[in-house]
Design an enzyme around this catalytic site. Structure first.
Site, PDB file in Angstrom:
ATOM      1  N   SER A 161     -90.864  21.374  18.672  1.00  0.00           N
ATOM      2  CA  SER A 161     -91.323  20.902  19.982  1.00  0.00           C
ATOM      3  C   SER A 161     -90.244  20.036  20.635  1.00  0.00           C
ATOM      4  O   SER A 161     -89.948  18.961  20.133  1.00  0.00           O
ATOM      5  CB  SER A 161     -92.612  20.082  19.835  1.00  0.00           C
ATOM      6  OG  SER A 161     -93.032  19.656  21.105  1.00  0.00           O
TER       7      SER A 161
ATOM      8  N   THR B  19     -87.252  19.597  27.431  1.00  0.00           N
ATOM      9  CA  THR B  19     -88.643  19.672  27.933  1.00  0.00           C
ATOM     10  C   THR B  19     -88.671  20.366  29.287  1.00  0.00           C
ATOM     11  O   THR B  19     -89.443  21.296  29.516  1.00  0.00           O
ATOM     12  CB  THR B  19     -89.226  18.252  28.077  1.00  0.00           C
ATOM     13  OG1 THR B  19     -89.094  17.560  26.848  1.00  0.00           O
ATOM     14  CG2 THR B  19     -90.663  18.282  28.519  1.00  0.00           C
TER      15      THR B  19
ATOM     16  N   LYS C 209     -77.917  10.173  28.749  1.00  0.00           N
ATOM     17  CA  LYS C 209     -78.347  11.511  28.299  1.00  0.00           C
ATOM     18  C   LYS C 209     -77.544  12.545  29.077  1.00  0.00           C
ATOM     19  O   LYS C 209     -77.648  12.649  30.295  1.00  0.00           O
ATOM     20  CB  LYS C 209     -79.839  11.708  28.517  1.00  0.00           C
ATOM     21  CG  LYS C 209     -80.360  13.065  27.974  1.00  0.00           C
ATOM     22  CD  LYS C 209     -81.861  13.152  28.057  1.00  0.00           C
ATOM     23  CE  LYS C 209     -82.402  14.499  27.609  1.00  0.00           C
ATOM     24  NZ  LYS C 209     -82.280  14.763  26.158  1.00  0.00           N
TER      25      LYS C 209
ATOM     26  N   HIS D 294     -84.194  10.633  32.859  1.00  0.00           N
ATOM     27  CA  HIS D 294     -83.877  10.072  31.545  1.00  0.00           C
ATOM     28  C   HIS D 294     -82.845   8.967  31.688  1.00  0.00           C
ATOM     29  O   HIS D 294     -82.274   8.771  32.759  1.00  0.00           O
ATOM     30  CB  HIS D 294     -83.358  11.154  30.588  1.00  0.00           C
ATOM     31  CG  HIS D 294     -84.453  12.007  30.032  1.00  0.00           C
ATOM     32  ND1 HIS D 294     -84.920  13.129  30.677  1.00  0.00           N
ATOM     33  CD2 HIS D 294     -85.225  11.883  28.924  1.00  0.00           C
ATOM     34  CE1 HIS D 294     -85.896  13.677  29.968  1.00  0.00           C
ATOM     35  NE2 HIS D 294     -86.102  12.938  28.908  1.00  0.00           N
TER      36      HIS D 294
HETATM   37  N1  LIG Z   1     -89.069  16.333  20.794  1.00  0.00           N
HETATM   38  C1  LIG Z   1     -89.149  15.124  21.312  1.00  0.00           C
HETATM   39  O1  LIG Z   1     -90.230  14.670  21.741  1.00  0.00           O
HETATM   40  C2  LIG Z   1     -87.931  14.260  21.386  1.00  0.00           C
HETATM   41  C3  LIG Z   1     -86.734  14.770  20.999  1.00  0.00           C
HETATM   42  N2  LIG Z   1     -85.634  13.994  21.003  1.00  0.00           N
HETATM   43  C4  LIG Z   1     -84.429  14.599  20.503  1.00  0.00           C
HETATM   44  O2  LIG Z   1     -84.131  14.015  19.225  1.00  0.00           O
HETATM   45  C5  LIG Z   1     -82.720  14.075  19.002  1.00  0.00           C
HETATM   46  C6  LIG Z   1     -82.238  12.680  18.659  1.00  0.00           C
HETATM   47  O3  LIG Z   1     -82.362  11.859  19.796  1.00  0.00           O
HETATM   48  P1  LIG Z   1     -81.890  10.327  19.724  1.00  0.00           P
HETATM   49  O4  LIG Z   1     -82.663   9.607  18.695  1.00  0.00           O
HETATM   50  O5  LIG Z   1     -81.885   9.810  21.122  1.00  0.00           O
HETATM   51  O6  LIG Z   1     -80.367  10.512  19.222  1.00  0.00           O
HETATM   52  P2  LIG Z   1     -79.423   9.423  18.519  1.00  0.00           P
HETATM   53  O7  LIG Z   1     -78.033   9.911  18.737  1.00  0.00           O
HETATM   54  O8  LIG Z   1     -79.814   8.045  18.937  1.00  0.00           O
HETATM   55  O9  LIG Z   1     -79.773   9.557  16.948  1.00  0.00           O
HETATM   56  C7  LIG Z   1     -79.430  10.711  16.217  1.00  0.00           C
HETATM   57  C8  LIG Z   1     -79.614  10.372  14.739  1.00  0.00           C
HETATM   58  O10 LIG Z   1     -79.486  11.531  13.960  1.00  0.00           O
HETATM   59  C9  LIG Z   1     -78.467  11.343  12.970  1.00  0.00           C
HETATM   60  N3  LIG Z   1     -77.812  12.642  12.788  1.00  0.00           N
HETATM   61  C10 LIG Z   1     -77.174  13.370  13.725  1.00  0.00           C
HETATM   62  N4  LIG Z   1     -76.788  14.550  13.192  1.00  0.00           N
HETATM   63  C11 LIG Z   1     -77.214  14.543  11.906  1.00  0.00           C
HETATM   64  C12 LIG Z   1     -77.139  15.477  10.819  1.00  0.00           C
HETATM   65  N5  LIG Z   1     -76.511  16.660  10.943  1.00  0.00           N
HETATM   66  N6  LIG Z   1     -77.713  15.159   9.637  1.00  0.00           N
HETATM   67  C13 LIG Z   1     -78.333  13.967   9.489  1.00  0.00           C
HETATM   68  N7  LIG Z   1     -78.443  13.036  10.468  1.00  0.00           N
HETATM   69  C14 LIG Z   1     -77.880  13.339  11.654  1.00  0.00           C
HETATM   70  C15 LIG Z   1     -77.575  10.237  13.475  1.00  0.00           C
HETATM   71  O11 LIG Z   1     -77.003   9.598  12.341  1.00  0.00           O
HETATM   72  P3  LIG Z   1     -76.059   8.292  12.504  1.00  0.00           P
HETATM   73  O12 LIG Z   1     -76.910   7.229  13.112  1.00  0.00           O
HETATM   74  O13 LIG Z   1     -75.682   7.935  11.089  1.00  0.00           O
HETATM   75  O14 LIG Z   1     -74.915   8.750  13.358  1.00  0.00           O
HETATM   76  C16 LIG Z   1     -78.597   9.350  14.210  1.00  0.00           C
HETATM   77  O15 LIG Z   1     -79.246   8.503  13.295  1.00  0.00           O
HETATM   78  C17 LIG Z   1     -82.131  14.664  20.286  1.00  0.00           C
HETATM   79  O16 LIG Z   1     -82.040  16.081  20.133  1.00  0.00           O
HETATM   80  C18 LIG Z   1     -83.200  14.378  21.338  1.00  0.00           C
HETATM   81  O17 LIG Z   1     -83.170  15.271  22.440  1.00  0.00           O
HETATM   82  C19 LIG Z   1     -85.647  12.673  21.379  1.00  0.00           C
HETATM   83  C20 LIG Z   1     -86.829  12.127  21.797  1.00  0.00           C
HETATM   84  C21 LIG Z   1     -88.066  12.893  21.847  1.00  0.00           C
HETATM   85  O1  LIG Z   2     -83.179  12.644  24.517  1.00  0.00           O
HETATM   86  C1  LIG Z   2     -84.315  12.110  24.626  1.00  0.00           C
HETATM   87  O2  LIG Z   2     -84.566  10.889  24.470  1.00  0.00           O
HETATM   88  C2  LIG Z   2     -85.435  13.000  24.931  1.00  0.00           C
HETATM   89  N1  LIG Z   2     -85.233  14.281  24.821  1.00  0.00           N
HETATM   90  C3  LIG Z   2     -86.240  15.261  24.943  1.00  0.00           C
HETATM   91  C4  LIG Z   2     -85.795  16.344  25.914  1.00  0.00           C
HETATM   92  O3  LIG Z   2     -84.546  16.543  26.035  1.00  0.00           O
HETATM   93  O4  LIG Z   2     -86.678  17.004  26.478  1.00  0.00           O
HETATM   94  C5  LIG Z   2     -87.620  14.748  25.173  1.00  0.00           C
HETATM   95  C6  LIG Z   2     -87.788  13.393  25.737  1.00  0.00           C
HETATM   96  O5  LIG Z   2     -87.897  13.471  27.144  1.00  0.00           O
HETATM   97  C7  LIG Z   2     -86.733  12.411  25.337  1.00  0.00           C
END
Ligand SMILES: NC(=O)C1=CN([C@@H]2O[C@H](COP(=O)(O)OP(=O)(O)OC[C@H]3O[C@@H](n4cnc5c(N)ncnc54)[C@H](OP(=O)(O)O)[C@@H]3O)[C@@H](O)[C@H]2O)C=CC1
Ligand SMILES: O=C(O)C1=N[C@H](C(=O)O)C[C@H](O)C1
Length: 259
Positions: free
Chosen positions: A126, A168, A162, A158
């Site tokens: 999702s 989404t 980003k 956003h």
């Molecule tokens: N589906 C949803 O509702 C949502 C989806 N997202 C998605 O989630 C993802 C993360 O977002 P966000 O938290 O902002 O990103 P961040 O960059 O803040 O965090 C990414 C994290 O993942 C780790 N990481 C990256 N690649 C790997 C890997 N190959 N193996 C293990 N760990 C890894 C990083 O490690 P390190 O810290 O050590 O570098 C970091 O801790 C994005 O794709 C975003 O679009 C975000 C919010 C909501």
């Molecule tokens: O990167 C984010 O934070 C988010 N990513 C998702 C997206 O790309 O749709 C969902 C959410 O809006 C936050």
């Protein structure tokens, strides 16, 4: 339900805090790319009392197979990046671990790989794991069916850093038969995530709008997902698949007509 999180960034940290608070899940570990905070615990990092281990590991420390063998979980939750699946995907399927991927922008090849894994275990993907946005998506599909002649706009907002158009918004546009190039994007400050679907009728406008106020909203979505995936046969699921059964309203009448 024992769970592990891949990714301990902006969202992983917020989701971990929600899972620690919930009695429905037991956070066993988080895995991240770097060795930052290695072997510390999430409760310690967040400064909360918890009996849950929530140990912080680097992906360099163990193979995923070793991780799932030594610290077994029922579900692995991915808030890492496109490359995260490569680390844990096969091992999760081998161990029968449910995969809940929240990665928003997968390449087609990675999405195909996720579908392939769903032949061997339960997989849910999702790009926006909030109940709210997935409810909105169902409502938008219904409205478009009722009024296919309306002008439709998809707007997403956003945080400034980003880079990509939200996954989404792309799903919303594709679901409504629109070009992803038509999506309007706003990047400003620390906006967590706002999505609006605007239906322009001749004499009225309908705006379906969802706002994630804090990233803990995604943790609530994860709790809904893992709860509703329990007992499901292996296969590929979306949040919509989990929400649709709730659309059968119980009881008589809508209440509206009775005044
Ligand atoms: N589906 C949803 O509702 C949502 C989806 N997202 C998605 O989630 C993802 C993360 O977002 P966000 O938290 O902002 O990103 P961040 O960059 O803040 O965090 C990414 C994290 O993942 C780790 N990481 C990256 N690649 C790997 C890997 N190959 N193996 C293990 N760990 C890894 C990083 O490690 P390190 O810290 O050590 O570098 C970091 O801790 C994005 O794709 C975003 O679009 C975000 C919010 C909501
Ligand atoms: O990167 C984010 O934070 C988010 N990513 C998702 C997206 O790309 O749709 C969902 C959410 O809006 C936050």
């Amino acid at each position: 339900m024992n769970v592990g999180i891949i990714g301990f960034g902006k969202t992983g940290k917020a989701v971990a805090s929600v899972l620690l608070e919930s009695k429905k899940t037991k956070l066993q570990w988080v895995v991240r790319r770097s060795r930052l905070l290695e072997h510390r615990s999430v409760p310690e990092f967040l400064g909360v009392e918890s009996a849950e281990p929530g140990c912080i590991h680097s992906k360099e420390e163990f193979s995923a197979d070793e991780l799932f063998s030594r610290f077994p979980v029922d579900a692995v939750i991915d808030f890492s990046s496109e490359s995260g699946l490569e680390y844990y995907g096969d091992a999760a399927a081998d161990h029968g671990v449910t995969i809940v991927s929240a990665i928003s922008n997968y390449q087609k090849t990675t999405l195909r790989r996720l579908h392939k894994l769903s032949k061997r275990t339960v997989v849910m993907h999702s790009p926006n794991i909030t109940v709210g946005i997935n409810f909105l998506l169902i409502a938008a599909k219904i409205l478009k069916t009722i009024a296919p002649y309306t002008d439709i706009e998809v707007i997403e907002e956003h945080f400034k850093m980003k880079k990509e158009v939200s996954g989404t918004a792309k799903i919303i546009a594709r679901t409504l038969g629109m070009e992803v190039e038509s999506i309007k994007s706003v990047r400003a400050g620390g906006i967590i995530g706002v999505h609006e679907i605007l239906f322009g009728f001749p004499y009225q406008t309908v705006r379906l709008k969802h706002e994630s106020i804090t990233r803990e909203a995604f943790g609530n979505g994860i709790l809904f997902a893992v709860e509703n995936l329990k007992g499901k046969p292996k296969g590929f699921y979306s949040m919509e698949d989990l929400l649709l059964p709730y659309f059968k309203l119980q009881g008589s009448g809508s209440g509206w007509a009775e005044g």
